[in-house]
Structures are given as C-alpha cells and as structure tokens.
Write a protein that holds these residues in place. Structure first.
Motif, PDB file in Angstrom:
ATOM      1  N   PRO A  79      -6.878   8.058   6.500  1.00 38.76           N
ATOM      2  CA  PRO A  79      -6.393   6.742   6.919  1.00 38.76           C
ATOM      3  C   PRO A  79      -6.843   5.650   5.945  1.00 38.76           C
ATOM      4  CG  PRO A  79      -7.187   7.960   8.810  1.00 38.76           C
ATOM      5  CD  PRO A  79      -7.548   8.777   7.602  1.00 38.76           C
ATOM      6  N   GLY A  80      -5.915   4.776   5.609  1.00 36.56           N
ATOM      7  CA  GLY A  80      -6.195   3.701   4.675  1.00 36.56           C
ATOM      8  C   GLY A  80      -5.857   4.025   3.236  1.00 36.56           C
ATOM      9  N   ALA A  81      -5.590   5.294   2.927  1.00 40.27           N
ATOM     10  CA  ALA A  81      -5.287   5.679   1.550  1.00 40.27           C
ATOM     11  C   ALA A  81      -3.953   5.078   1.114  1.00 40.27           C
ATOM     12  CB  ALA A  81      -5.249   7.191   1.426  1.00 40.27           C
ATOM     13  N   PRO A  82      -3.896   4.466  -0.066  1.00 40.74           N
ATOM     14  CA  PRO A  82      -2.630   3.915  -0.556  1.00 40.74           C
ATOM     15  C   PRO A  82      -1.720   5.026  -1.078  1.00 40.74           C
ATOM     16  CG  PRO A  82      -4.350   3.573  -2.181  1.00 40.74           C
ATOM     17  CD  PRO A  82      -5.023   4.200  -0.993  1.00 40.74           C
ATOM     18  N   VAL A  83      -0.438   4.940  -0.750  1.00 44.30           N
ATOM     19  CA  VAL A  83       0.510   5.995  -1.116  1.00 44.30           C
ATOM     20  C   VAL A  83       1.892   5.428  -1.402  1.00 44.30           C
ATOM     21  CG1 VAL A  83      -0.679   7.799   0.222  1.00 44.30           C
ATOM     22  CG2 VAL A  83       1.132   6.430   1.306  1.00 44.30           C
ATOM     23  N   ALA A 128       4.813  15.171   4.272  1.00 40.99           N
ATOM     24  CA  ALA A 128       3.598  15.106   3.460  1.00 40.99           C
ATOM     25  C   ALA A 128       3.825  15.610   2.048  1.00 40.99           C
ATOM     26  CB  ALA A 128       2.485  15.906   4.135  1.00 40.99           C
ATOM     27  N   ASN A 129       4.735  16.572   1.868  1.00 38.89           N
ATOM     28  CA  ASN A 129       4.942  17.117   0.525  1.00 38.89           C
ATOM     29  C   ASN A 129       5.649  16.152  -0.414  1.00 38.89           C
ATOM     30  OD1 ASN A 129       7.395  17.546   2.103  1.00 38.89           O
ATOM     31  ND2 ASN A 129       8.125  18.795   0.414  1.00 38.89           N
ATOM     32  N   LEU A 130       6.143  15.021   0.132  1.00 39.67           N
ATOM     33  CA  LEU A 130       6.777  14.001  -0.696  1.00 39.67           C
ATOM     34  C   LEU A 130       5.842  12.846  -1.033  1.00 39.67           C
ATOM     35  CD1 LEU A 130      10.305  13.755   0.985  1.00 39.67           C
ATOM     36  CD2 LEU A 130       9.572  15.227  -0.905  1.00 39.67           C
ATOM     37  N   VAL A 131       4.638  12.865  -0.491  1.00 39.14           N
ATOM     38  CA  VAL A 131       3.703  11.745  -0.635  1.00 39.14           C
ATOM     39  C   VAL A 131       2.902  11.872  -1.934  1.00 39.14           C
ATOM     40  CG1 VAL A 131       1.666  10.637   0.355  1.00 39.14           C
ATOM     41  CG2 VAL A 131       3.560  11.343   1.842  1.00 39.14           C
ATOM     42  N   HIS A 132       2.750  10.736  -2.609  1.00 43.03           N
ATOM     43  CA  HIS A 132       1.921  10.666  -3.819  1.00 43.03           C
ATOM     44  C   HIS A 132       0.816   9.643  -3.590  1.00 43.03           C
ATOM     45  CE1 HIS A 132       4.691  12.880  -6.566  1.00 43.03           C
ATOM     46  NE2 HIS A 132       5.602  12.437  -5.710  1.00 43.03           N
ATOM     47  N   PRO A 133      -0.452  10.050  -3.598  1.00 44.74           N
ATOM     48  CA  PRO A 133      -1.546   9.082  -3.476  1.00 44.74           C
ATOM     49  C   PRO A 133      -1.598   8.161  -4.687  1.00 44.74           C
ATOM     50  CG  PRO A 133      -2.284  11.322  -3.011  1.00 44.74           C
ATOM     51  CD  PRO A 133      -0.924  11.440  -3.617  1.00 44.74           C
ATOM     52  N   LEU A 134      -2.020   6.938  -4.446  1.00 44.51           N
ATOM     53  CA  LEU A 134      -2.225   5.958  -5.507  1.00 44.51           C
ATOM     54  C   LEU A 134      -3.714   5.735  -5.708  1.00 44.51           C
ATOM     55  CD1 LEU A 134       0.402   3.292  -4.375  1.00 44.51           C
ATOM     56  CD2 LEU A 134       0.640   4.859  -6.315  1.00 44.51           C
ATOM     57  N   PRO A 135      -4.134   5.376  -6.914  1.00 40.42           N
ATOM     58  CA  PRO A 135      -5.548   5.065  -7.129  1.00 40.42           C
ATOM     59  C   PRO A 135      -5.985   3.887  -6.265  1.00 40.42           C
ATOM     60  CG  PRO A 135      -4.410   5.350  -9.227  1.00 40.42           C
ATOM     61  CD  PRO A 135      -3.351   5.296  -8.164  1.00 40.42           C
ATOM     62  N   ALA A 136      -7.169   3.978  -5.712  1.00 41.94           N
ATOM     63  CA  ALA A 136      -7.661   2.927  -4.808  1.00 41.94           C
ATOM     64  C   ALA A 136      -7.911   1.610  -5.536  1.00 41.94           C
ATOM     65  CB  ALA A 136      -8.937   3.402  -4.118  1.00 41.94           C
ATOM     66  N   ASP A 137      -8.080   1.655  -6.855  1.00 41.83           N
ATOM     67  CA  ASP A 137      -8.395   0.433  -7.602  1.00 41.83           C
ATOM     68  C   ASP A 137      -7.155  -0.277  -8.146  1.00 41.83           C
ATOM     69  OD1 ASP A 137      -7.729   2.326  -9.469  1.00 41.83           O
ATOM     70  OD2 ASP A 137      -9.389   1.888 -10.836  1.00 41.83           O
ATOM     71  N   SER A 286      15.365  10.157  -8.350  1.00 43.07           N
ATOM     72  CA  SER A 286      14.203  10.467  -9.195  1.00 43.07           C
ATOM     73  C   SER A 286      13.751  11.896  -8.955  1.00 43.07           C
ATOM     74  CB  SER A 286      13.040   9.518  -8.877  1.00 43.07           C
ATOM     75  OG  SER A 286      13.439   8.169  -8.992  1.00 43.07           O
ATOM     76  N   SER A 287      13.537  12.623 -10.020  1.00 37.21           N
ATOM     77  CA  SER A 287      13.031  13.986  -9.903  1.00 37.21           C
ATOM     78  C   SER A 287      11.548  13.955  -9.546  1.00 37.21           C
ATOM     79  CB  SER A 287      13.219  14.730 -11.220  1.00 37.21           C
ATOM     80  OG  SER A 287      12.392  14.165 -12.231  1.00 37.21           O
ATOM     81  N   PRO A 288      11.015  15.037  -8.977  1.00 35.94           N
ATOM     82  CA  PRO A 288       9.571  15.090  -8.714  1.00 35.94           C
ATOM     83  C   PRO A 288       8.733  14.857  -9.966  1.00 35.94           C
ATOM     84  CG  PRO A 288      10.696  16.843  -7.525  1.00 35.94           C
ATOM     85  CD  PRO A 288      11.722  16.220  -8.423  1.00 35.94           C
ATOM     86  N   ALA A 289       9.196  15.371 -11.115  1.00 35.30           N
ATOM     87  CA  ALA A 289       8.454  15.158 -12.358  1.00 35.30           C
ATOM     88  C   ALA A 289       8.421  13.681 -12.729  1.00 35.30           C
ATOM     89  CB  ALA A 289       9.079  15.972 -13.487  1.00 35.30           C
ATOM     90  N   ALA A 290       9.531  12.983 -12.496  1.00 36.10           N
ATOM     91  CA  ALA A 290       9.573  11.554 -12.786  1.00 36.10           C
ATOM     92  C   ALA A 290       8.624  10.789 -11.877  1.00 36.10           C
ATOM     93  CB  ALA A 290      11.000  11.036 -12.631  1.00 36.10           C
ATOM     94  N   TRP A 291       8.571  11.167 -10.607  1.00 34.25           N
ATOM     95  CA  TRP A 291       7.625  10.531  -9.684  1.00 34.25           C
ATOM     96  C   TRP A 291       6.187  10.714 -10.170  1.00 34.25           C
ATOM     97  CZ3 TRP A 291       7.736   7.152  -5.816  1.00 34.25           C
ATOM     98  CH2 TRP A 291       8.948   6.902  -5.173  1.00 34.25           C
ATOM     99  N   ARG A 292       5.850  11.933 -10.567  1.00 31.81           N
ATOM    100  CA  ARG A 292       4.480  12.176 -11.033  1.00 31.81           C
ATOM    101  C   ARG A 292       4.165  11.352 -12.280  1.00 31.81           C
ATOM    102  NH1 ARG A 292       6.034  17.486  -9.534  1.00 31.81           N
ATOM    103  NH2 ARG A 292       6.505  18.032 -11.704  1.00 31.81           N
ATOM    104  N   TRP A 293       5.135  11.263 -13.163  1.00 31.54           N
ATOM    105  CA  TRP A 293       4.948  10.485 -14.389  1.00 31.54           C
ATOM    106  C   TRP A 293       4.730   9.007 -14.066  1.00 31.54           C
ATOM    107  CZ3 TRP A 293       9.258   9.045 -18.366  1.00 31.54           C
ATOM    108  CH2 TRP A 293       8.667   8.538 -19.539  1.00 31.54           C
ATOM    109  N   MET A 294       5.569   8.456 -13.171  1.00 31.40           N
ATOM    110  CA  MET A 294       5.453   7.040 -12.851  1.00 31.40           C
ATOM    111  C   MET A 294       4.138   6.732 -12.141  1.00 31.40           C
ATOM    112  SD  MET A 294       7.914   5.666 -14.276  1.00 31.40           S
ATOM    113  CE  MET A 294       7.105   4.149 -13.818  1.00 31.40           C
ATOM    114  N   VAL A 295       3.722   7.586 -11.211  1.00 32.70           N
ATOM    115  CA  VAL A 295       2.451   7.364 -10.519  1.00 32.70           C
ATOM    116  C   VAL A 295       1.302   7.403 -11.521  1.00 32.70           C
ATOM    117  CG1 VAL A 295       0.840   8.334  -8.837  1.00 32.70           C
ATOM    118  CG2 VAL A 295       3.274   8.153  -8.276  1.00 32.70           C
ATOM    119  N   SER A 296       1.373   8.308 -12.497  1.00 31.95           N
ATOM    120  CA  SER A 296       0.341   8.392 -13.522  1.00 31.95           C
ATOM    121  C   SER A 296       0.317   7.137 -14.385  1.00 31.95           C
ATOM    122  CB  SER A 296       0.574   9.634 -14.395  1.00 31.95           C
ATOM    123  OG  SER A 296      -0.343   9.683 -15.468  1.00 31.95           O
ATOM    124  N   LEU A 297       1.490   6.679 -14.817  1.00 31.64           N
ATOM    125  CA  LEU A 297       1.553   5.463 -15.639  1.00 31.64           C
ATOM    126  C   LEU A 297       1.051   4.250 -14.868  1.00 31.64           C
ATOM    127  CD1 LEU A 297       5.038   5.879 -17.377  1.00 31.64           C
ATOM    128  CD2 LEU A 297       2.782   6.076 -18.448  1.00 31.64           C
TER     129      LEU A 297
END
Length: 340
Positions: A79-83, A128-137, A286-297
């Motif tokens: 709970p509280g995790a940014p996503v 849940a399998n579509l969720v990408h956590p975001l860095p807390a900072d 957006s493909s799953p790979a694109a999502w991972r790339w954008m979350v990383s960037l």
C-alpha cells in the motif's frame, strides 16, 4: 466512490459507484493523475469505433497512482507504492501475445478506460501482471504521460532506435509530437526538427529538445526539408500528415506513423514508399517492452514529460477539463485530472 461515467454518447456525469475490491491477481489503485486526450473526447460524442468501446464506461487510460490494496496471490506491491499500468488486457495465449507483443493481441479488444473501468475515479482495479512500480523518489503525477509516450517508444523499438547523429523530423505539434521530441532527443540527433501548424504549440519544441521548429503554412515552408531526414515521426491525426512525413524522409529512411487520421480513402502514394525504399512503421498502443523502457527512462530521470502539463482539474471538474481540451483557443497541451 466517485467516478466519471459515460453511459452513452452525449450522456456523462460524475457518479457514485460501489467501492471496487481487487479479486485474485488484481491490484486496487488510487489514481493520482489521469491524462485525457482526443480518444476520451471520442468516447463522449460517440466517434470511437464500436469495436473499441463498451458503454457504459469510466474513461481514463493514461494514469499513475498509488496502491491501495491487492487481491489473493499478489505480492511485491505494498500500500502506498507508486505505480503505472499497461492498458491493453490481452489474452496471453495468441501468437502475438506469445511473442511479447500483447498490444497486438488477436483476441477480443479489451483496454482499461475503453472496455473496462478506467482511472477517472477515486479507485481503479487492474490486473497485477500489467502493473509497473515506479521509483519512490520520482514524482507520481508526470508518470501519467508514460502511456502516450509508450506509443512512441513502441514504434521506435520496432524500427530500432535511431543512431546518434541522425537527422530526425517530428511532424505534429500536439502532446504526442512533443513527447516524440522528448524521446528522440535521447539518441543525440544531429538535427531534431519539430514541424507543426500552430505557433503557440510549436514554440514548446525547443524546451523539449528540438534544434529547430517550423510552422508549416504551405508547401514552400517544407521545400528545403524534402527528402532529407533519416527518421520522420508523424503525430498529426490528419491524412495529410502521413503524406508530409513520407515526403520528408530521405531515400532508405524510416517513417513512424503514430497518428490515426480517420481517412476514408487513401491519401498516400505507394510509389513514394517503393521508389524511396522507405521503412514505414505503424503503431497500435504500447508493447510491454516499450512500457519497461519508458518506466526505466522515467525512473532514471532521463525522460521528464512534466513541462507538457498545462492544466490540472480535480475529479469533480472533469467535464470542465474535457471542455478545455476540446477548445483550441485554451492553449492546452496535456490536461490532467487529479482524483486523489
């Protein structure tokens, strides 16, 4: 909870709905920011093709928020995790899904905010399998723009990111075009030109990383750029946009078509593609790979779309937010609704 519900074209309002609960494998999220775009306006007035909508519907496919709770079998999301979360709810078993391109799922179309309840509400439930956590900072609100940016990223991954030192042109001065500029600049292009039709929008190009901006008022304005770009990214939603983009590409160059024009008859001369030996890439979601790339960037701070946010409205003023988006005189780029 409160939710903005479109019951049918022309009938929509903020409504009280039962609080949703996450089932097995699902996550309950409180949206912090929801981006609205032209496809949401299509939901309101009935212009979206019937196979891509299911009324009544809660819109909201561009969003970021914080976890409220999880269903059985879900771990690692406190709970509280940014996503953020992918919107396309794919079957997972067809050939496209099995090759990692679930945005092209061959099953029945299903997407959060169009066929399933979206984020213009106090709460939204997503797989849940579509969720990408975001860095807390990192701030949560600008991450709502990762969904449209992911469409650009998906196309770039299909083509292969442009090499450093390329000459890139972006045709279209709306939010998608400006997001394309933000992404394209990360490849260190020799030139990055934004071409649009509205002075007030094109002016944002330099802030996003364009080396040159140009207002297209006719054929003569583009004459010097014909056949000169290694990569052209089109984001106009106009039939003429694809024609312009193909004309700007050098022989052997690449063209990425992002806009959905609604053209009822062909506007493109196929000989331009053949004689120019052009690589032309379309994009759907957006493909799953694109999502991972954008979350990383986004997590690393290399991609920051926050300058594109021009308006913010609380959930209770969603109708006003949509009116601003539809008003060409409002100066709006990206309009956010902030439910929580």
């Amino acid at each position: 909870m409160r939710a903005f519900v479109v019951n049918r074209p022309g009938e929509y309002a903020l409504t009280e709905l039962p609080d949703p609960a996450p089932g097995p494998g699902e996550v309950l999220v409180a949206p912090a920011a929801v981006g609205i775009c032209g496809s949401d306006l299509e939901l309101l007035d009935g212009r979206r093709p019937a196979e891509y909508v299911r009324y009544p519907v809660v819109p909201g496919h561009e969003w970021a928020g914080r976890v409220v709770g999880v269903g059985a079998g879900v771990t690692g999301l406190d709970p509280g995790a940014p996503v953020v979360a992918e919107g396309v709810r794919a079957c997972g078993t067809c050939d496209r899904c099995r090759e990692g391109r679930s945005n092209l799922c061959a099953g029945a179309y299903a997407e959060t905010g169009f066929t399933h309840p979206g984020a213009l509400a106090d709460r939204v439930v997503v797989p849940a399998n579509l969720v990408h956590p975001l860095p807390a900072d990192r701030p949560v609100e600008p991450a709502a723009l990762l969904e449209p940016a992911g469409c650009v990223a998906s196309g770039l991954l299909e083509l292969g990111p442009p090499p450093a030192g390329a000459r890139i042109a972006v045709v279209g001065d709306g939010p998608l075009g400006l997001l394309a500029v933000l992404l394209a600049r990360l490849s260190n292009p020799r030139e990055l030109i934004l071409i649009g039709h509205r002075d007030e929008r094109v002016s944002h190009g330099k802030q996003c990383g364009a080396t040159e901006v140009l207002v297209d008022r006719g054929e003569a304005d583009l004459a010097a750029l014909r056949g000169s770009s290694d990569l052209v990214i089109e984001a106009t939603n106009r039939p003429a946009g694809a024609v312009t983009a193909l004309g700007l590409a050098r022989r052997g160059g690449a063209v990425l078509l992002l806009g959905i024009s609604g053209a009822e008859r062909p506007a493109v001369d196929p000989d331009v593609i053949t004689l120019g030996q052009l690589r032309v890439q379309g994009v759907f979601a957006s493909s799953p790979a694109a999502w991972r790339w954008m979350v990383s960037l986004y997590g690393s701070g290399q991609f920051d779309p926050s300058p594109l946010v021009t308006h913010r409205f609380p959930l209770a003023e969603t109708t006003a937010a949509l009116d601003v988006l539809a008003d060409r005189a409002s100066g709006a780029l990206k309009v956010l609704v902030t439910p929580n």
